[in-house]
Structure formats: structure tokens, C-alpha cells
Design a protein around this motif. Structure first.
Motif, short mmCIF file in Angstrom:
data_model
loop_
_atom_site.label_atom_id
_atom_site.label_comp_id
_atom_site.label_asym_id
_atom_site.label_seq_id
_atom_site.Cartn_x
_atom_site.Cartn_y
_atom_site.Cartn_z
N MET A 77 65.48 -49.31 96.97
CA MET A 77 65.56 -47.91 97.38
C MET A 77 64.81 -47.01 96.39
O MET A 77 64.63 -47.35 95.22
CB MET A 77 67.02 -47.48 97.49
N GLN A 78 64.42 -45.84 96.88
CA GLN A 78 63.64 -44.92 96.06
C GLN A 78 64.46 -44.33 94.92
O GLN A 78 63.91 -44.05 93.85
CB GLN A 78 63.06 -43.80 96.93
N TYR A 79 65.75 -44.13 95.14
CA TYR A 79 66.53 -43.53 94.06
C TYR A 79 66.66 -44.48 92.87
O TYR A 79 66.87 -44.03 91.73
CB TYR A 79 67.91 -43.09 94.56
N VAL A 80 66.53 -45.79 93.11
CA VAL A 80 66.53 -46.74 91.99
C VAL A 80 65.26 -46.59 91.18
O VAL A 80 65.29 -46.59 89.94
CB VAL A 80 66.70 -48.18 92.52
N GLU A 81 64.14 -46.45 91.86
CA GLU A 81 62.87 -46.21 91.15
C GLU A 81 62.92 -44.89 90.39
O GLU A 81 62.41 -44.81 89.26
CB GLU A 81 61.71 -46.20 92.16
N ALA B 290 62.56 -44.34 86.36
CA ALA B 290 61.55 -43.42 85.81
C ALA B 290 62.15 -42.41 84.86
O ALA B 290 61.49 -41.96 83.91
CB ALA B 290 60.83 -42.70 86.95
N THR B 291 63.40 -42.05 85.07
CA THR B 291 64.06 -41.09 84.18
C THR B 291 64.69 -41.74 82.97
O THR B 291 65.33 -41.06 82.16
CB THR B 291 65.13 -40.31 84.96
N GLY B 292 64.55 -43.07 82.83
CA GLY B 292 65.04 -43.74 81.63
C GLY B 292 66.44 -44.30 81.71
O GLY B 292 67.01 -44.66 80.68
N VAL B 293 67.02 -44.41 82.91
CA VAL B 293 68.36 -44.98 83.05
C VAL B 293 68.28 -46.48 82.79
O VAL B 293 67.38 -47.17 83.28
CB VAL B 293 68.93 -44.69 84.45
N SER B 294 69.21 -47.00 82.03
CA SER B 294 69.21 -48.42 81.69
C SER B 294 69.57 -49.26 82.90
O SER B 294 70.09 -48.77 83.91
CB SER B 294 70.21 -48.69 80.55
N ASP B 295 69.30 -50.56 82.79
CA ASP B 295 69.62 -51.47 83.88
C ASP B 295 71.12 -51.51 84.16
O ASP B 295 71.54 -51.54 85.33
CB ASP B 295 69.12 -52.88 83.55
N LEU B 296 71.93 -51.54 83.10
CA LEU B 296 73.38 -51.53 83.30
C LEU B 296 73.83 -50.24 83.97
O LEU B 296 74.75 -50.25 84.80
CB LEU B 296 74.09 -51.73 81.96
N GLY B 297 73.22 -49.13 83.61
CA GLY B 297 73.58 -47.87 84.25
C GLY B 297 73.24 -47.87 85.72
O GLY B 297 74.01 -47.36 86.54
#
Length: 320
Positions: free
Chosen positions: A192-196, A200-207
Motif C-alpha cells: 500500500m502507498q501509506y507504507v511507502e 519515506a518519513t523514516g518510520v522503522s520497520d517495527l513501527g
């Protein structure tokens, strides 16, 4: 002047309708759930059993382990014994109440631990993919190839029949279906686009896994967890019936069935009571799970089918 006032009223009403915030997914699901008579009935039945389990110490007229050989096998309705007594003179109603504590505790605990393990494995496998997905799914395949009933019997026979052991072994052999479900959901959501945007905003994988994706994958997880409660209760009852589950002085519905099998020809009512409790609880849980699934499905509507058919015939150009 009056015409101007009349013209403003519908405008303000229209604006109020536009400003009204639409119902969220959970509120919409609750509206659909409460219009489902089977789901509401299941919720009422399960609530009654949960209240009875919580207040078993207050509702029980006798100690469930109290033996009175002077009054064995009393029929239902005997003075002081609502459902009679068993072969050892123990009050059946008191034993049913305390059995609900263990059976429901095992059911909800197994469902919680199984969903927790399965969600973790499925989330990491579905999000990262690659070798993580391959290793996790091959491990799931190995676990699915093991006959769980024989494994449960073997482990309980070796390590004992403590309730904690039973919960652990039932949970460790029940999480694979949840893992596959969560993996499939995460494989879809990670594109989904919100994951991308989150990456892009620097959210970690766990987040992303636990704050963004888990929230959107919660609907099928909740439905699966609800349905697993009934399966766990049936598994506990089967193990207790075989003599490998709950042991005396504790009691459960499966153990009561096991004790009553010797009197099926002379006093079959002793087996009907715990069997009916298992039937009602499992049926109620399944009704609740179906109601939650229908409530969270956006394709389901609360409009009755007959009304939809009348509208379709009235407004359809083809008349079908």
C-alpha cells in the motif's frame, strides 16, 4: 422575510448533514453485530457463562470437592441440590460452575497465546519476505505435519497434567493457522502507498509492522481469535475425557464427562449437563465469531434482503 428564513433552513440542515462525521469501522461493525440475532444470542449466552465462572465461589451452594456418600446419585430437583449429585455425592451444579472456570480459562488463554505467536510469526514473514518468509513458512509446514492430538497426549503424559502445561502445549500446536492468515494479509498491505509514505518519513520497520499494518490487519485476527476459543475448549474437554487433562480435585466439563461415562446406562443425565455446557459455549463463540466477521466485512449490509430485492425490482431498468 419569511421566504428568506425558509430558504435558510434547508441549507443549514444540509450543511449539518455534510458536517456530520461518518461512523468509524468499529462503530459500523457494532451496528451490524447487534442486528444479527444469532451473534447477540451467542454474546448473551457467553456472558452468562463468564459471569458464572467469575462468581462460581459465590454462586456454588456447596464445595465442589465435598464427598457425601450418604446421598449419591440424587435426581435433579432434590431439596438442596438443584441438579442432583454424582456417584460420590458431590453437588453437580457446584461442579459445573467451577468447571466453567477452568474450561473458559483454558479456552481464552490458548486463543490469546496462539494469536500472539501466530501474529508475530506471520507479521515478520509477510512484511520482510525473502528468506525470513521461507524459513517461517517451512517451519509452519513442519508443525502442521505433526499429529497434534498425539503430541499433546505424549507431552502431558510425560510432564504431567498441570493447567499451565495444557495451555502451553495447546497454544504451541494451534498458532499455525493464524500465522498463515496474518502473513497473507501483510503481503497485501505492505504494497500500500501509506507504507511507502511511512518508510519515506523514516518510520522503522517495527513501527510499520505494529503501528500501521497491525491496525489494518486486526479484523481477521479478531475473528480468528474468537473462533479459536471454541476449539481450545473442545481440545481441553477431549484431553480431560481421556484422563490427561484436568485432574481431581480440580474439575472441568471434560473430566465430568469422563466420570459420567460409567453411568451412561443407569444415570445418563450426569453426562448431559457438562455436554450441554460445552455445546452452548462453543456454539455461542462460533455465533459471535460469525457476527464479528459479518460486521467487519464492508460488503455486508444491515439492510434486510427482502427490502433490497424490492428496491432492485422497482428501480432496475431490466426489471430483474
Amino acid at each position: 422575510m419569511s421566504n428568506a428564513v425558509l430558504e435558510k433552513k434547508p441549507a443549514s440542515g444540509t450543511q449539518a448533514a455534510l458536517d456530520k462525521r461518518p461512523d468509524g469501522p468499529w462503530k459500523t461493525a457494532w451496528k451490524k453485530f447487534r442486528t444479527n440475532p444469532f451473534a447477540v444470542t451467542g454474546l448473551v449466552i457467553l456472558s452468562i457463562f463468564v459471569i458464572a465462572a467469575i462468581g462460581a465461589n459465590w454462586f456454588s451452594p456447596y464445595d465442589p470437592t465435598r464427598i457425601d456418600m450418604m446421598f449419591p446419585n440424587l435426581p435433579a430437583g432434590t431439596d438442596g441440590h438443584l441438579l442432583g449429585t454424582d456417584e460420590l455425592g458431590r453437588d453437580i451444579f457446584s461442579r459445573l460452575l467451577h468447571s466453567s472456570q477452568i474450561s473458559l480459562t483454558v479456552g481464552f488463554s490458548v486463543a490469546f497465546v496462539s494469536v500472539f505467536i501466530g501474529t508475530l510469526v506471520g507479521a515478520f514473514a509477510g512484511y520482510f519476505g525473502g528468506w525470513v518468509d521461507t524459513i517461517a513458512m517451512r517451519f509452519v509446514d513442519v508443525m502442521n505435519s505433526i499429529p497434534t492430538l498425539f503430541l499433546n497426549i505424549l507431552i502431558l503424559a510425560i510432564f504431567g497434567s498441570k493447567i499451565s502445561y495444557m495451555i502451553l502445549i495447546l497454544a504451541l500446536t494451534s498458532w499455525m493457522g493464524v500465522a498463515r492468515l496474518v502473513r497473507g494479509t501483510y503481503l497485501q498491505l505492505r504494497e500500500m502507498q501509506y507504507v511507502e509514505a511511512a518508510k519515506a518519513t523514516g518510520v522503522s520497520d517495527l513501527g510499520i509492522i505494529f503501528r500501521h499494518l497491525l491496525r489494518n490487519a486486526s479484523a481477521p485476527i479478531i475473528v480468528t481469535a474468537t473462533l479459536m476459543v471454541g476449539g481450545a475448549i473442545l481440545s481441553e474437554s477431549a484431553l480431560s475425557y481421556l484422563g490427561l487433562g484436568v485432574q481431581t480435585p480440580n474439575t472441568s466439563w471434560g473430566l465430568m464427562l469422563s466420570n459420567a461415562q460409567e453411568f451412561m446406562l443407569t444415570d445418563p443425565i450426569q453426562a448431559i449437563y457438562p455436554g450441554l455446557c460445552i455445546l452452548l459455549v462453543v456454539l455461542a463463540v462460533n455465533f459471535i465469531g460469525d457476527g464479528i466477521r459479518d460486521g467487519l466485512d464492508p460488503r455486508k449490509t444491515t439492510i434486510p434482503r427482502r427490502r433490497l430485492d424490492r428496491w432492485r425490482k422497482k428501480f432496475s431498468k431490466s426489471g430483474i
